[in-house]
Design an enzyme around this catalytic site. Structure first.
Site, short mmCIF file in Angstrom:
data_model
loop_
_atom_site.label_atom_id
_atom_site.label_comp_id
_atom_site.label_asym_id
_atom_site.label_seq_id
_atom_site.Cartn_x
_atom_site.Cartn_y
_atom_site.Cartn_z
N MET A 27 -4.87 4.34 -8.55
CA MET A 27 -5.92 3.92 -9.49
C MET A 27 -5.35 2.93 -10.50
O MET A 27 -5.95 2.69 -11.56
CB MET A 27 -6.52 5.14 -10.20
CG MET A 27 -7.21 6.09 -9.22
SD MET A 27 -8.52 7.07 -9.96
CE MET A 27 -7.61 7.99 -11.17
N HIS A 31 3.13 2.91 -12.63
CA HIS A 31 4.37 3.33 -13.29
C HIS A 31 5.40 3.67 -12.21
O HIS A 31 5.13 3.48 -11.01
CB HIS A 31 4.10 4.52 -14.22
CG HIS A 31 3.35 5.66 -13.57
ND1 HIS A 31 3.85 6.36 -12.50
CD2 HIS A 31 2.12 6.18 -13.80
CE1 HIS A 31 2.99 7.30 -12.14
NE2 HIS A 31 1.92 7.19 -12.90
N HIS A 34 4.28 5.58 -9.06
CA HIS A 34 3.64 4.75 -8.03
C HIS A 34 4.70 3.89 -7.32
O HIS A 34 4.67 3.73 -6.09
CB HIS A 34 2.61 3.80 -8.65
CG HIS A 34 1.48 4.47 -9.38
ND1 HIS A 34 1.32 4.40 -10.73
CD2 HIS A 34 0.45 5.23 -8.91
CE1 HIS A 34 0.23 5.07 -11.08
NE2 HIS A 34 -0.30 5.59 -10.00
N GLY A 145 1.81 11.44 -3.87
CA GLY A 145 2.79 12.13 -4.71
C GLY A 145 2.56 13.63 -4.76
O GLY A 145 1.41 14.08 -4.80
N ASP A 148 0.31 15.42 -7.61
CA ASP A 148 -1.05 15.90 -7.39
C ASP A 148 -1.03 16.79 -6.15
O ASP A 148 -1.53 16.41 -5.08
CB ASP A 148 -1.99 14.70 -7.22
CG ASP A 148 -2.01 13.84 -8.46
OD1 ASP A 148 -2.71 14.20 -9.41
OD2 ASP A 148 -1.29 12.82 -8.51
N GLN A 151 -4.30 17.81 -4.36
CA GLN A 151 -4.88 16.62 -3.72
C GLN A 151 -4.15 16.31 -2.42
O GLN A 151 -4.77 16.06 -1.37
CB GLN A 151 -4.75 15.44 -4.69
CG GLN A 151 -5.03 14.09 -4.08
CD GLN A 151 -4.94 12.97 -5.11
OE1 GLN A 151 -5.81 12.85 -5.96
NE2 GLN A 151 -3.91 12.16 -5.05
N SER A 183 2.63 9.72 -15.62
CA SER A 183 1.20 9.72 -15.35
C SER A 183 0.58 8.54 -16.08
O SER A 183 0.99 8.22 -17.20
CB SER A 183 0.58 11.03 -15.86
OG SER A 183 -0.82 10.89 -15.98
N ARG A 185 -2.06 8.63 -17.49
CA ARG A 185 -2.72 9.18 -18.68
C ARG A 185 -1.76 9.44 -19.84
O ARG A 185 -2.21 9.73 -20.95
CB ARG A 185 -3.46 10.47 -18.31
CG ARG A 185 -4.69 10.22 -17.45
CD ARG A 185 -5.56 11.47 -17.30
NE ARG A 185 -6.86 11.16 -16.73
CZ ARG A 185 -7.19 11.33 -15.46
NH1 ARG A 185 -6.31 11.81 -14.60
NH2 ARG A 185 -8.40 11.03 -15.03
#
Ligand code: AMP
Length: 274
Positions: A27, A31, A34, A145, A148, A151, A183, A185
């Site tokens: 998304m 960082h 990713h 990853g 998560d 997921q 993250s 976030r």
């Protein structure tokens, strides 16, 4: 690196690609977490495709879809430096064709516990968009990853249940030097919250030490974790096996310890695979 913005262009390019394709869906606001997935894809495939798409259907109404961090220019640079071949950045209107689409649904049990319970509908949205992206990119290997964890497990199950010819590669969690899991976030955290958030990885590290010393009882471990995270607003601490079934006794090599908590309005998740 070629940037692709439309479905038509991606499909036209995909028809001409030969060799193994490594795919990293994201998304954005990239960082080091990713980047580790992209490097893994680069090292093991002929062609690397990264997607950046903030998927509206996986956010609940009150969540941060509208303010999710966007760093398009930096993300493009990062992908270029990582030698990505194709960066796919579609518009919402091209990924979704109206409100009445054929849907893929998360499984009724494993999709509605933990994250699925706290964020009802979230995994339906994740699976919907990942299936669309898989159909477009048709990757050989797709990289996700362990950060998560649920997921990752549900995507693996979707691949199995729907007979998708894709190999799912699990990638290790990347952390800051002080232990905080990376993250997108994390940018929401104030300096004070950033310090408080360290209790999450501290409590997970404690579990490794306890298990190494011989502790196997989930309740004992959870109580110790709660003590370390006493300043945080904990949503759940769960100790599960790799099928995401809660377990009372920790089994080495088949246990995931999961945490979700909130610091102010910021929701963080982390986990440790034991
Ligand atoms: P996101 O952009 O948050 O949707 O994440 C895209 C992919 O990067 C997912 O497979 C995540 O699990 C993975 N990811 C996010 N953070 C990390 C991390 N700290 N370490 C490893 N992988 C991560």
């Amino acid at each position: 690196m070629k940037i692709i913005n439309t479905i038509e262009e991606l499909q036209a390019i995909r028809k001409k690609l030969n060799g193994s394709i490594g795919f990293v869906p994201t998304m954005g606001a990239l960082h080091d977490g990713h980047i580790s997935l992209i490097k893994n894809a680069r090292a093991n495939n002929d062609i690397v495709v990264v997607s950046i798409f903030v998927n509206p259907t996986q956010f609940l109404a009150h969540e941060d879809f509208d303010k999710y961090p966007k760093r398009d220019a930096a993300d493009k640079k990062i992908c270029e430096l990582c030698k990505v071949d194709y960066l796919f950045m579609p518009e919402i209107s091209s990924m979704y064709q109206g409100d009445d689409e054929v849907l893929v649904k998360a499984p009724k049990i494993s999709g509605f516990i933990l994250e699925g319970e706290k964020r009802p509908g979230h995994f339906d949205g994740v699976l919907q968009v990942v299936l669309k992206l898989f159909n477009l990119v048709q990757p050989t290997n797709a990289y996700f990853g362990k950060k998560d964890a649920q997921q990752l497990s549900l995507i693996s199950q979707m691949v199995k249940n729907l007979f998708l010819p894709i190999n799912i590669v699990e990638c290790e969690i990347i952390r800051e030097a002080d232990g905080l899991a990376l993250s997108s976030r994390n940018v929401y955290l104030t300096q004070e919250q950033r310090k408080e958030a360290l209790a999450i990885s501290k409590s997970l590290n404690m579990t490794i030490i306890s298990v190494t010393k011989g502790e196997r009882d989930s309740t004992t471990i959870k109580n110790k974790m709660q003590e370390i995270m006493s300043n945080l607003d904990i949503e759940y601490i769960a100790i599960v096996n790799k099928n995401f079934e809660e377990i009372q006794t920790i089994e080495v090599k088949n246990t995931i310890i999961l945490i979700a908590c909130k610091l102010g309005n910021t929701r963080l998740i982390d986990n440790m695979w034991i």
